[in-house]
Design an enzyme around this catalytic site. Structure first.
Site, short mmCIF file in Angstrom:
data_model
loop_
_atom_site.label_atom_id
_atom_site.label_comp_id
_atom_site.label_asym_id
_atom_site.label_seq_id
_atom_site.Cartn_x
_atom_site.Cartn_y
_atom_site.Cartn_z
N GLU A 1 29.83 45.88 6.47
CA GLU A 1 29.92 44.72 5.59
C GLU A 1 30.30 45.16 4.18
O GLU A 1 29.66 46.05 3.62
CB GLU A 1 28.57 43.99 5.59
N GLU B 1 25.42 42.82 12.43
CA GLU B 1 24.96 44.20 12.59
C GLU B 1 24.99 44.67 14.03
O GLU B 1 25.32 45.83 14.31
CB GLU B 1 23.55 44.37 12.00
N ALA C 1 19.04 50.09 5.11
CA ALA C 1 18.41 50.66 6.31
C ALA C 1 17.57 49.62 7.04
O ALA C 1 17.41 49.66 8.26
CB ALA C 1 17.53 51.86 5.92
N ASP C 2 17.06 48.65 6.26
CA ASP C 2 16.25 47.58 6.85
C ASP C 2 17.03 46.85 7.95
O ASP C 2 16.44 46.31 8.88
CB ASP C 2 15.89 46.57 5.76
N PHE C 3 18.36 46.80 7.81
CA PHE C 3 19.17 46.04 8.77
C PHE C 3 19.36 46.78 10.10
O PHE C 3 19.92 46.23 11.04
CB PHE C 3 20.53 45.66 8.17
N MET D 1 17.06 47.13 11.89
CA MET D 1 16.20 46.32 12.77
C MET D 1 16.97 45.19 13.44
O MET D 1 16.63 44.78 14.54
CB MET D 1 15.04 45.71 11.97
N HIS E 1 14.23 44.95 1.95
CA HIS E 1 15.35 45.76 1.44
C HIS E 1 14.85 47.07 0.84
O HIS E 1 15.47 47.63 -0.04
CB HIS E 1 16.13 44.99 0.38
#
Lengths: 321, 326
Positions: B28, B59, B83-85, B87, B128
């Protein structure tokens, strides 16, 4: 459409081969030779047979969990498939992957995720490779009516469409996701085809019990894709003839309806077509059946000679050197 | 020459893409925008829209497509922004990417790097700011790299891109603007080799990510008190360089583990268990863990600082080791 006798014979041989693979799978499972669960695709062979007849060298394919025998149409060696099915070291994944992972990269299969739907984006990635290589190849991905509701399928369709990738999404609509009927899980009558418009893709609906109907619809979409127009969706309608897995009592559905679908059996219908149109005689069909069964039995015998994997084999494939 | 961690990562990407045209990046806002932190700035102009691709906010499709591209002959570097994404694409990253070769066979190679920006960054809040490495340590097959200096970031990213195995490359947001020496020209750093960031003899501090800098600050403070701290940066969490760590423990006999993620079931939990199983006779005291409080990351910056270990907390853990057990 006019077909040559050679083409029709090949279609029949392919169709019947997948049928026998599916039957053998059930037999081996009943004998306790297959770990885990299997999902018989008996009655659903028309879709993969028709679609795969549009393939050419360099195409990629991602089959579905039903019928897994579709992998043989890509050219995956039968003995490797049966060895993997039975958890033997002679399988493509040393017997550690199993029924949902009978694949061959050499034959263009991109692999298989046991979490259905996760590999729709994988097929999009294979489409990206094709686009980067600048060829007119196609990445085919089969999925079911149940999986059509998963997010990764929708994300895959969207990404394939915005990047104009050569992907054919093939939705095998067999009307049930385990116990859940498509009429419940999908708000539209065609969970594959009706979703295509949302991503600007063309779609067709084919009779999944007729490999020629499937072939014609697939060919039209594949021509569109090979010309560089981006992805498309084909939906094949059929009925799941057995339970979700072997041993499923199917109390959730009226089995008399399933009985009626037996009149639409893709193998029986194809045989009738071939005889009626004087493409093959009953004797010639019997001969093909015999050849296919013999090949399948020989492959099973070879696979059964393959030993079980050992604890050392566990670590062999985890990392590439 | 001196450059920032961010520049070092950008240079590694560009140099590798010049070397091998099978490498492409997507994610993105990586193209015109050059990634939200500026890491991929200028790459669209140099490599064009085929090799530097924006994606939709998808994602799962980013990771799935990267997997499919990797097994069919490309060498994608996929970006997940935060990095949270990871998940959002957890099934792909936990089940598919690391296990594909095991499940499908040795034919399947996975030259795939997933880049993501981890850690706290002054009020980014609880979705985030996460450090997710320990979650993926639980998925055999995934290589996990967390560089902490510009030199390490460049050399390790180059190794990651050249590897035929899938790699989760965790960049720390607070390190992007930090500077350090990076040699001219091409070099790589082997995956799975720790770096002793500061030698010492009294206590071994294993620090991950941002905590490496804080452990070094703590070591400075403690030196004045006569306590000598050895700071080890594993750089790669999987595979983990046991040898370097064990050699240090044989010398110091005391271990503190500092990490930024939540303490429960974190990196420190695994390392402490592993060290006591394999090095019990060398330990002269219990292993201490310094980690984030077991609380979602607060938005309020004062409390964010309270939740994450600082140099003083690491120093206190080291001091306690020395005072009580040495």
């Amino acid at each position: 459409m006019q077909y040559t006798a050679e083409f029709l014979t090949k279609i029949y041989r392919d169709l019947y081969s997948v049928r026998v693979f599916e039957e053998k799978q059930v037999e081996l499972y009943a004998l306790g030779k297959v770990p885990g669960h299997i999902h018989s695709g008996i009655g659903e062979e028309g879709s993969c047979t028709g679609v795969m007849a549009t393939r050419k060298e360099g195409d990629f394919v991602k089959i579905s969990h039903r019928p897994v025998g579709a992998g043989l149409l890509a050219g995956t060696p039968l003995e490797t498939m049966f060895a993997e099915l039975m958890g033997r070291v002679g399988g493509n994944a040393l017997g550690l992957g199993g029924v949902l992972h009978m694949t061959s990269l050499e034959k263009g299969m991109v692999g298989f995720s046991g979490t259905l739907g996760c590999d729709a984006p994988v097929a999009v990635g294979a489409g990206l490779t094709i686009q980067m290589n600048g060829t007119d190849n196609v990445s085919y991905v089969f999925y079911g009516d149940g999986t059509s509701n998963r997010g990764p399928v929708h994300e895959a369709m969207n990404l394939a469409a915005i990047w104009k990738l050569p992907v054919l999404f093939v939705c095998n609509n067999n009307q049930y996701a385990i116990s859940t009927p498509t009429s419940f899980s999908s708000p539209v009558p065609n969970p594959g085809a009706d979703r295509a418009a949302g991503y600007g893709m063309p779609s067709r609906v084919a009779d999944g019990t007729d490999p020629l109907s499937v072939y014609e619809a697939a060919q039209e979409l594949v021509d569109y894709i090979r010309a560089g127009n981006g992805p498309a969706v084909l939906e094949c309608k059929m009925c799941r003839m057995r339970g979700h897995f072997e041993g499923d009592q199917q109390k959730y559905r009226d089995l008399s309806v399933v009985e009626q679908w037996k009149d639409q059996d893709c193998v029986a219908k194809m045989e009738k077509y071939l005889i009626d149109n004087e493409v093959l005689t009953a004797e010639e069909i019997a001969a093909i059946r015999g050849e296919v069964a013999a090949k399948m039995d020989a492959a099973i015998a070879l696979a059964e000679q393959s030993p079980e994997p050992t604890p050392e084999d566990l670590y062999r494939n985890l990392y590439a050197e | 020459m001196q450059m920032t961690y961010l520049q070092a990562i950008g240079d590694a990407l560009k140099e590798e893409m010049r070397r091998d045209d099978k490498i492409l990046i997507f994610g993105e806002d990586v193209a015109e925008f050059g990634n939200i932190f500026g890491v991929t700035r200028g790459m669209l102009e140099e490599f064009g829209p085929q090799r530097v691709r924006n994606t939709s906010i998808s994602e799962t499709a980013i990771i799935g497509a990267a997997l499919g591209a990797a097994v069919t002959g490309l060498r994608p570097v996929a970006e997940l922004m935060y990095a949270d994404f990871t998940m959002v694409a957890f099934s792909e990253l936990f089940h598919c990417v690391p296990k594909w070769r095991f499940m499908n066979g040795a034919e399947y190679k996975m030259p795939l790097v997933v880049r993501c920006a981890m850690g706290s960054s002054f009020g980014a809040g609880s979705e985030h700011s996460n450090c997710v490495e320990s979650l993926f340590m639980h998925s055999p097959g995934m290589t996990i790299i967390c560089p902490t200096t510009p030199y390490d970031a460049k050399g390790l990213l180059k190794s990651a891109i050249r590897s035929d195995n899938p790699i989760l490359f965790c960049e720390h947001k607070q390190l992007y603007q930090t500077k350090g020496d990076v040699p001219e020209g091409d070099y790589t750093i082997p995956i799975g080799v720790a770096d002793i960031k500061r030698p010492g003899k009294d206590v071994t501090v294993i620090a991950v990510g941002l905590m490496v800098r804080r452990a070094l600050e703590a070591a400075e403070m403690l030196e004045k008190e006569g306590i000598s701290v050895e700071v080890i940066d594993p750089r790669t969490l999987v595979p983990f360089d046991k040898e370097t760590v064990f050699n240090s423990i044989r010398k110091t006999h005391h271990v503190v583990i500092a990490e930024e993620s939540n303490k429960t079931a974190g990196i420190g939990a695994e390392l402490a268990a592993m060290i006591q199983e394999e090095m019990y006779d060398e330990l002269d005291g219990p292993i201490s863990r310094v980690a984030a409080l077991d609380i979602p990351m607060p938005y309020n910056i004062t409390l964010e600082k309270h939740v994450i270990p600082d140099a003083a907390k690491i120093a206190q853990a080291v001091r306690a080791q020395v005072e009580r057990w040495k």
